[in-house]
Design a protein around this motif. Structure first.
Motif, PDB file in Angstrom:
ATOM      1  N   VAL A  26      39.761  36.632  54.032  1.00 34.05           N
ATOM      2  CA  VAL A  26      39.248  37.759  53.225  1.00 34.05           C
ATOM      3  C   VAL A  26      39.300  37.391  51.743  1.00 34.05           C
ATOM      4  N   ALA A  27      40.455  36.829  51.334  1.00 29.70           N
ATOM      5  CA  ALA A  27      40.604  36.459  49.923  1.00 29.70           C
ATOM      6  C   ALA A  27      39.590  35.390  49.523  1.00 29.70           C
ATOM      7  N   TRP A  28      39.320  34.462  50.417  1.00 32.80           N
ATOM      8  CA  TRP A  28      38.453  33.331  50.110  1.00 32.80           C
ATOM      9  C   TRP A  28      36.982  33.734  50.106  1.00 32.80           C
ATOM     10  N   PHE A  29      36.564  34.486  51.100  1.00 29.50           N
ATOM     11  CA  PHE A  29      35.130  34.769  51.272  1.00 29.50           C
ATOM     12  C   PHE A  29      34.642  36.026  50.543  1.00 29.50           C
ATOM     13  N   THR A  30      35.578  36.870  50.133  1.00 33.93           N
ATOM     14  CA  THR A  30      35.124  38.119  49.515  1.00 33.93           C
ATOM     15  C   THR A  30      34.440  37.871  48.174  1.00 33.93           C
ATOM     16  N   PRO A  31      33.209  38.365  48.028  1.00 34.69           N
ATOM     17  CA  PRO A  31      32.600  38.321  46.685  1.00 34.69           C
ATOM     18  C   PRO A  31      33.201  39.468  45.857  1.00 34.69           C
ATOM     19  N   TRP A  32      34.127  39.127  45.000  1.00 35.41           N
ATOM     20  CA  TRP A  32      34.920  40.169  44.324  1.00 35.41           C
ATOM     21  C   TRP A  32      34.076  41.026  43.392  1.00 35.41           C
ATOM     22  N   SER A  33      32.935  40.417  42.928  1.00 36.34           N
ATOM     23  CA  SER A  33      32.087  41.227  42.045  1.00 36.34           C
ATOM     24  C   SER A  33      31.509  42.413  42.818  1.00 36.34           C
ATOM     25  N   ILE A  34      31.123  42.163  44.086  1.00 37.93           N
ATOM     26  CA  ILE A  34      30.573  43.258  44.898  1.00 37.93           C
ATOM     27  C   ILE A  34      31.680  44.273  45.195  1.00 37.93           C
ATOM     28  N   ALA A  35      32.862  43.744  45.487  1.00 37.98           N
ATOM     29  CA  ALA A  35      33.985  44.638  45.800  1.00 37.98           C
ATOM     30  C   ALA A  35      34.306  45.535  44.611  1.00 37.98           C
ATOM     31  N   LEU A  36      34.342  44.931  43.409  1.00 38.34           N
ATOM     32  CA  LEU A  36      34.683  45.721  42.222  1.00 38.34           C
ATOM     33  C   LEU A  36      33.575  46.710  41.878  1.00 38.34           C
ATOM     34  N   PHE A  37      32.328  46.276  42.108  1.00 39.13           N
ATOM     35  CA  PHE A  37      31.197  47.185  41.855  1.00 39.13           C
ATOM     36  C   PHE A  37      31.297  48.401  42.800  1.00 39.13           C
ATOM     37  N   THR A  38      31.608  48.117  44.064  1.00 33.81           N
ATOM     38  CA  THR A  38      31.754  49.202  45.051  1.00 33.81           C
ATOM     39  C   THR A  38      32.854  50.154  44.629  1.00 33.81           C
ATOM     40  N   PHE A  39      33.948  49.567  44.147  1.00 34.14           N
ATOM     41  CA  PHE A  39      35.077  50.384  43.697  1.00 34.14           C
ATOM     42  C   PHE A  39      34.654  51.305  42.544  1.00 34.14           C
ATOM     43  N   ARG A  40      33.917  50.705  41.561  1.00 33.67           N
ATOM     44  CA  ARG A  40      33.497  51.508  40.398  1.00 33.67           C
ATOM     45  C   ARG A  40      32.529  52.610  40.819  1.00 33.67           C
ATOM     46  N   VAL A 137      35.848  45.470  51.372  1.00 31.48           N
ATOM     47  CA  VAL A 137      37.037  45.305  50.524  1.00 31.48           C
ATOM     48  C   VAL A 137      37.015  46.344  49.397  1.00 31.48           C
ATOM     49  N   GLY A 138      35.811  46.586  48.851  1.00 33.90           N
ATOM     50  CA  GLY A 138      35.679  47.611  47.797  1.00 33.90           C
ATOM     51  C   GLY A 138      36.137  48.967  48.296  1.00 33.90           C
ATOM     52  N   VAL A 139      35.723  49.308  49.526  1.00 34.92           N
ATOM     53  CA  VAL A 139      36.127  50.581  50.126  1.00 34.92           C
ATOM     54  C   VAL A 139      37.654  50.644  50.245  1.00 34.92           C
ATOM     55  N   GLN A 140      38.216  49.518  50.684  1.00 30.05           N
ATOM     56  CA  GLN A 140      39.678  49.502  50.860  1.00 30.05           C
ATOM     57  C   GLN A 140      40.406  49.676  49.534  1.00 30.05           C
ATOM     58  N   ILE A 141      39.825  49.102  48.472  1.00 26.65           N
ATOM     59  CA  ILE A 141      40.478  49.267  47.153  1.00 26.65           C
ATOM     60  C   ILE A 141      40.458  50.752  46.760  1.00 26.65           C
ATOM     61  N   ILE A 142      39.298  51.400  47.005  1.00 31.14           N
ATOM     62  CA  ILE A 142      39.207  52.839  46.672  1.00 31.14           C
ATOM     63  C   ILE A 142      40.251  53.633  47.459  1.00 31.14           C
ATOM     64  N   VAL A 143      40.286  53.358  48.757  1.00 27.13           N
ATOM     65  CA  VAL A 143      41.236  54.086  49.619  1.00 27.13           C
ATOM     66  C   VAL A 143      42.666  53.852  49.133  1.00 27.13           C
ATOM     67  N   ALA A 144      42.969  52.579  48.848  1.00 25.30           N
ATOM     68  CA  ALA A 144      44.342  52.244  48.444  1.00 25.30           C
ATOM     69  C   ALA A 144      44.693  52.899  47.111  1.00 25.30           C
ATOM     70  N   LEU A 181      43.002  52.352  57.402  1.00 23.57           N
ATOM     71  CA  LEU A 181      42.260  51.086  57.529  1.00 23.57           C
ATOM     72  C   LEU A 181      41.504  51.065  58.860  1.00 23.57           C
ATOM     73  N   ILE A 182      42.150  51.499  59.922  1.00 26.16           N
ATOM     74  CA  ILE A 182      41.510  51.495  61.242  1.00 26.16           C
ATOM     75  C   ILE A 182      40.326  52.471  61.242  1.00 26.16           C
ATOM     76  N   VAL A 183      40.583  53.692  60.768  1.00 24.79           N
ATOM     77  CA  VAL A 183      39.518  54.710  60.761  1.00 24.79           C
ATOM     78  C   VAL A 183      38.366  54.218  59.893  1.00 24.79           C
ATOM     79  N   SER A 184      38.728  53.691  58.748  1.00 21.23           N
ATOM     80  CA  SER A 184      37.713  53.232  57.803  1.00 21.23           C
ATOM     81  C   SER A 184      36.876  52.098  58.400  1.00 21.23           C
ATOM     82  N   ALA A 185      37.513  51.133  59.085  1.00 21.88           N
ATOM     83  CA  ALA A 185      36.785  49.975  59.635  1.00 21.88           C
ATOM     84  C   ALA A 185      35.776  50.413  60.696  1.00 21.88           C
TER      85      ALA A 185
END
Lengths: 299, 598
Positions: A26-40, A137-144, A181-185
């Motif tokens: 997850v850490a390696w393949f995640t495009p963090w820009s997309i994740a952060l954009f999703t979070f914003r 991953v963006g969704v998970q950041i929001i949830v967290a 996490l389970i419900v969200s996935a």
């Protein structure tokens, strides 16, 4: 065999390796820009802010409720006040947290399809699984972050009532995240197949309720064992498969036990890492199904 | 992947689900092991505290429950699997004299070392003892071990089939030993929010209390703990409502109107019914939360000691409270109850231990000499009684013309009287010191001094002076009131002096009670008991001057017998003096003067 499966230390090591591999991937393949954009993007959603405000109101409202009880005659012991605050707050966090998780998981991909943003993103050198991973991953950041915020407010509410650092709360909030996490996935998997957020939202609520009622299937299995009818036996077999395949969200009720039990009577903490692994593996299954659906989608 | 992407993804999804399902199996197994471990602790505690791990059931009901059978199987395996542990004080079963099985010894004092939060309950409990934490870990390891797999599987099956009467914490099936149809799935009914539901019902209890709607409170309290069997405060406050608030507006039921309830082993009026309801509510709480000292403490102190004045049971439950992690005052109340049952030596040893742990503690410093003096007072009274018996025999011998024997008996009586006087002098010196060295005086010591002085005056024939002293003393020391009043009545009757109105009223009430008892024999456990008003004793109908063994609340034998044969509580609950037979042996029970219930 069953004992071997239940308590084999090598299996525990294997699970540890698998979880670490998943996290590394997850850490390696995640495009963090997309994740952060999703979070914003997520932070701008009015529905989520609404849920968050409601949860804050309930958390602080719990203090007024117990304060009123105390004022009526002063006979309710402080312990009951604290217990009520804990119960109300953890319930509020569970309800509003899971609603936030469901709404955000159900909407991120369908909204981008509706807005046609997905076409722009996928025209870049980003593979579909990476795009989806970034979104997830963006969704998970929001949830967290939401969970963390509610947890901090809960801690403050508790601290005002009883000035002791609520260490148990950290465990409870931590476990709650893996339930979400389970419900969200799985909601995400439904959302990947959908073009609107309505269906995945309903599906998410259904997943949450079903996940909490999985134990009912056990009584179906038990009754079918006592029956001679072939139909009952078949139904029992189906119930057995579902019971053992579907995630059981009641396992996470450990969080309330941790919060409400007495100091000399707490559940065994070995359950916590096991529940973390449980959450991560089902989330992986949800994500793979989401990708499987999404890669076949005509965009 | 590129050639068969769908197949690969499908396989991956199945693998992930299978791994998740397998992990789910492991989690379920852990949860079951946790429930099993808690059941072991619950069953061991119940065996030790209540003398049985299941409620008293008969016939089909008894056969249905598998607790004892399953527990015995686990105990046998524990003897081999758990490390050796020394047999400490309190590890011996009073009923058999044999040490408890290793499992029961291990679960006697456990401390959860993990996930604990000091001061969580609002007060600083005694910290976890590392040795106890280690034992707890060993019991947990044992409960999870492969050797116990068949028992664990049976436990899960029995629990599912509602064949386990012992519902422990987190087992999730509350109250099943009473309500066989209780819903197993009550947890799922509220999607995991049943603790909140319990809290909301509790608010209704609070409302009902403030509105004075006591009749609504009891069902609501039961609903609360059914929803959340770990809501210890609900048990504590609920029992307090029952024992204190519900009874506050009730008047005392006169003794002659009370009804004997063999199941409770007591004569009960309206208030007593509420007290026993509170006790049963707390016992339910103990079954669900066997490690919380507060439940044992409230049961022992707030209900048995304070409300029912039953210090024998108070000692049982307060002793158990001290085996859990507890506040320091729990032990103090235990020692007070030991004193009230006449176990002065044990109380003194306890206070000495307490003083070692809390140097300079003012109450402990006072209670050590107090119990020493009480021991001397008790021994002096025994010697005095013996001397009086000898003098009576001497009188008879003289009347029969056996002058030499009479002289010898008188000499022995004199010797005993000297010893009695010496003991009394020692006790008096202790009380005098205590009274002088305590700021503001020691009320209890002062009361004892007055009592001794009054008895001496009465013995010298100066009864009027003794009465004046006692009448003044009971006004100055509130807790001496009842004892002084009883002494006054006794002295007036002995000296043929007139009683005042309230004293006559009390005598009249006692007489009416005795009349009622005499007129109506009582059936207890299939035996008939008759009351003999002249001897102030209940006797089993077929008693015919057989040889008896004497029992008092302080007797170790009684504690052992009560545990082994709980039916004894039904016999001795009849009155202050009871003669009964058990397994071919006759016993006479005497509830002696308790010498200072504090």
């Amino acid at each position: 065999m069953s004992i071997w499966l239940a308590s084999n230390p090598w299996l525990t090591v294997l699970y540890g390796v698998i979880v670490l591999a998943i996290l590394a991937a997850v850490a390696w393949f995640t495009p963090w820009s997309i994740a952060l954009f999703t979070f914003r993007e997520g932070l701008r959603k009015k529905t989520l802010i609404g849920f968050l405000i409601l949860s804050i109101l309930v958390i602080f409202g719990s203090m007024f409720m117990t304060a009123m009880m105390y004022d009526t005659g002063g006979t309710v012991a402080t312990d009951v006040d604290v217990k009520l605050i804990k119960d109300i707050c953890i319930t509020a966090i569970s309800i509003f947290g899971v609603l936030i998780a469901i709404f955000i998981s159900a909407s991120v991909v369908p909204t981008e399809i509706e807005n046609k943003v997905v076409y722009t993103v996928l025209s870049k050198p980003v593979r579909r699984f990476q795009y989806l991973l970034g979104k997830f991953v963006g969704v998970q950041i929001i949830v967290a972050v939401n969970l963390l915020l509610m947890g901090v407010l809960f801690s403050i509410a508790l601290y005002i009532k009883e000035p002791i650092f609520p260490r148990m709360l950290l465990y409870a909030i931590f476990l709650t995240y893996f339930e979400f996490l389970i419900v969200s996935a799985f909601t995400f998997a439904v959302a990947a197949a959908s073009t609107s957020a309505v269906l995945p939202t309903i599906a998410g609520l259904f997943i949450y309720i079903t996940g909490n009622l999985t134990q009912y299937l056990e009584s179906v299995v038990n009754r079918s064992e006592a029956s001679e009818s072939a139909v009952d036996k078949t139904l029992g077999g189906l119930a057995w498969v579902l019971r053992n395949t579907l995630p059981d969200l009641q396992y996470f009720s450990l969080k309330t036990q941790i919060l409400s039990l007495q100091i000399n009577d707490t559940p065994k903490d070995i359950q916590i890492p096991n529940l973390v692994v449980y959450g991560i593996l089902y989330a992986l299954a949800g994500y793979i199904i989401a990708y499987w659906v999404f890669r076949r989608k005509e965009l | 992947m590129k050639r068969f992407p769908n197949l690969v993804l499908a396989v991956l999804a199945v693998i992930a689900l299978a791994l998740g399902a397998l992990q789910g199996y492991r989690v379920r197994n852990l949860r079951e092991a946790d429930a099993f471990y808690r059941w072991l602790v619950t069953a061991s505690t119940q065996l030790r505290v209540f003398g049985t791990i299941t409620p008293e059931l008969e016939g089909e009901e008894a056969e249905k429950f598998m607790d004892r059978d399953l527990f015995d199987r686990v105990v046998a395996k524990a003897d081999q699997a758990l490390p050796d542990t020394p047999v400490l004080d309190g590890d011996v079963d009073d009923a058999t004299g044999a040490p408890y099985p290793k499992l029961v010894r291990y679960t006697r004092t456990l401390s959860t070392g993990s996930l604990t939060e000091e001061g969580e309950s609002g007060t600083a409990a005694v910290a976890a003892n590392p040795e106890q934490v280690k034992k707890d870990a060993e019991v947990w390891r044992f409960a999870r071990s492969a050797s116990l797999a068949p028992e664990r599987a049976d436990f899960v099956r029995f629990r599912r089939d509602k064949r386990l009467a012992t519902a422990g914490t987190q087992i999730g099936v509350a109250d099943i030993y009473k309500n066989q149809e209780a819903p197993v799935s009550i947890g799922q009914m509220f999607l995991g929010f049943r603790k909140l539901a319990a809290g909301l019902v509790w608010i209704q209890v609070d409302e009902a209390f403030h509105k004075g709607e006591m009749q609504r409170m009891v069902p609501l309290m039961r609903t609360t703990v059914l929803l959340d069997p770990n809501f210890v405060d609900a048990y504590l406050i609920g029992a307090w409502h029952l024992a204190y608030n519900l009874t506050a507006q009730m008047s005392d039921t006169p003794g002659y109107l009370k009804e004997y309830v063999p199941e409770l082993g007591a004569w009960v009026g309206n208030k007593e019914r509420a007290y026993y309801a509170a006790a049963n509510f707390l016992k339910d709480g103990i079954r669900n939360n066997p490690r919380d000292y507060r439940l044992y403490f409230d049961l022992g102190y707030a209900v048995y000691a304070e409300k029912l004045n039953d210090h024998m049971n108070a000692v049982t439950y307060l002793t158990e409270a001290t085996k859990q992690r507890h506040e320091s005052w729990v032990r103090r109340m235990l020692y007070h109850s030991l004193q009230a049952t006449g176990q002065f030596e044990e109380a003194r040893a306890g206070w000495e231990d307490y003083l070692r742990a809390n140097p300079g503690h003012a109450v402990a410093q006072r209670m050590i000499p107090t119990n020493t003096a009480l021991t001397k007072e008790r021994d002096a009274e025994a010697l005095g009684a013996q001397a009086r018996r000898l003098l009576t025999q001497a009188g008879q011998a003289r009347a029969d013309g056996q002058e030499a024997q009479a002289a010898e008996l008188e000499r022995q009586a004199q010797e005993l009287t000297k010893q009695r006087d010496a003991l009394q002098a020692e006790a008096r010196a202790i009380y005098t010191d205590l009274n002088a060295n305590t700021a503001g005086g020691d009320e209890f010591a002062q009361a004892r001094l007055w009592r001794m002085q009054a008895l001496e005056l009465h013995e010298q024939g100066r009864t009027l002076e003794a009465l004046a002293l006692l009448r003044q003393a009971r006004m100055e020391v509130a807790r001496f009131f009842q004892e002084a009043s009883d002494l006054i009545i006794q002295m007036c009757i002995e000296a043929d002096l007139p009683l005042n109105l309230s004293e006559r009223k009390r005598i009249l009430e006692i007489e009416r009670m005795k009349e009622a008892w005499t007129a109506k024999p009582v059936e207890v456990a299939g035996r008939r008991f008759d009351f003999d008003a002249a001897q102030d004793a209940w006797r089993q109908a077929d008693y015919a001057d057989q040889e008896t063994i004497a029992l008092t609340p302080a007797a170790k034998d009684l504690a052992a017998l009560r545990k082994d044969r709980p039916v004894i509580d039904q016999f001795i609950g009849l009155g202050d003096n009871v003669v009964f037979e058990l397994d071919g042996q006759w016993y006479e029970f005497h509830r002696r003067s308790l010498l200072g219930n504090t």
